[in-house]
Design a protein around this motif. Structure first.
Motif, PDB file in Angstrom:
ATOM      1  N   GLN A 215       0.993  -1.227   0.118  1.00  0.00           N
ATOM      2  CA  GLN A 215      -0.032  -0.121   0.014  1.00  0.00           C
ATOM      3  C   GLN A 215       0.957   1.235   0.020  1.00  0.00           C
ATOM      4  N   ILE A 216       0.684   2.116  -0.826  1.00  0.00           N
ATOM      5  CA  ILE A 216       1.405   3.426  -0.966  1.00  0.00           C
ATOM      6  C   ILE A 216       0.355   4.629  -0.318  1.00  0.00           C
ATOM      7  N   THR A 217       1.070   5.388   0.346  1.00  0.00           N
ATOM      8  CA  THR A 217       0.198   6.583   0.881  1.00  0.00           C
ATOM      9  C   THR A 217       1.005   7.551   0.698  1.00  0.00           C
ATOM     10  N   VAL A 218       0.461   8.766   0.339  1.00  0.00           N
ATOM     11  CA  VAL A 218       0.822  10.218   0.105  1.00  0.00           C
ATOM     12  C   VAL A 218       0.121  10.931   0.892  1.00  0.00           C
ATOM     13  N   SER A 219       1.099  11.643   2.065  1.00  0.00           N
ATOM     14  CA  SER A 219       0.435  12.344   2.883  1.00  0.00           C
ATOM     15  C   SER A 219       0.619  13.985   2.355  1.00  0.00           C
ATOM     16  N   LYS A 220      -0.453  14.697   2.701  1.00  0.00           N
ATOM     17  CA  LYS A 220      -0.294  16.152   2.354  1.00  0.00           C
ATOM     18  C   LYS A 220       0.808  16.761   3.081  1.00  0.00           C
ATOM     19  N   THR A 221       1.059  16.790   4.363  1.00  0.00           N
ATOM     20  CA  THR A 221       2.071  17.013   5.123  1.00  0.00           C
ATOM     21  C   THR A 221       2.773  15.906   5.882  1.00  0.00           C
TER      22      THR A 221
END
Length: 221
Positions: A215-221
């Motif tokens: 699972q790849i997550t891209v956080s805003k900050t």
């Protein structure tokens, strides 16, 4: 594609948006050249060698399990893809990524992440983890969440994999020994209260067919 009934030969096939586009051309460009089989819905722990009616009924519970219908969603289908191995092989090849858990976190516009997989049990005589001879196929289900997705040998294009995982998702596949991902820096992908984007990275061994999902997550900050 999914088998709907285990008492007769019935196949349910659903085309992706890209598949429907090719079929609509009616010019011969729509050709099925390969397919894969999986057993995501099978619970092998139900195999009962001590069945009261005898060993011939050991797989009765498995054979009567309901089967899932076709799902054109790369994040939820074919997680247990079947592979072909030489007869008599006792070591099942599987992919390892040192130091990586099931989720790989990224931050919008910050840095990059390089994944270098190895395959354990690559040969029938050794359990050592090595790089496969022909490398690996890396597929990101939603390339929109990245600004770059390249390997040491390849810079793929998502154009031919449009809608791999849905009408608004664009997948990208590249081949190599390692993959480097750079997260998007696009503010528009984080509307309103959205703070995290999630997609799936699929790694497949080109020699063994071994497969591993992250699972790849891209956080805003």
């Amino acid at each position: 594609m999914g088998y709907l009934d285990n008492t007769s030969i019935t196949v349910d096939a659903i085309l992706t948006k890209r598949g429907r586009e090719l079929l609509a051309r009616n010019d011969g460009s729509f050709k099925i050249t390969q397919f894969a089989l999986g057993d995501d819905e099978i619970d092998y722990t139900l195999f009962n060698e001590n069945h009261p009616n005898g060993t011939q009924y050991a797989a009765e519970a498995i054979e009567n399990m309901p089967l899932i219908e076709a799902i054109p969603d790369g994040q939820n289908m074919m997680k247990s893809q079947l592979i072909t191995l030489n007869r008599g092989r006792s070591l099942l090849p599987h992919i390892q990524v040192q130091g990586a858990g099931t989720t790989i976190p990224l931050i919008k516009g910050v840095g990059s992440e390089t994944i270098t997989p190895l395959t354990a049990n690559f040969t029938e005589t050794s359990t050592s983890a090595v790089t496969e001879t022909n490398g690996y196929k890396f597929t990101i289900i939603n390339f929109n969440y990245l600004s770059s997705f390249t390997t040491d040998m390849d810079m793929g294009s998502p154009t031919e994999l449009d809608s791999y995982g849905g009408s608004e998702q664009i997948a990208e596949t590249v081949i190599g020994n390692s993959i480097t991902m750079i997260p998007t820096n696009e503010e528009a992908l984080f509307p309103n209260s959205t703070s995290t984007l999630t997609t799936t990275l699929i790694i497949e061994g080109m020699d063994t067919g071994a497969r591993k999902n992250f699972q790849i997550t891209v956080s805003k900050t």
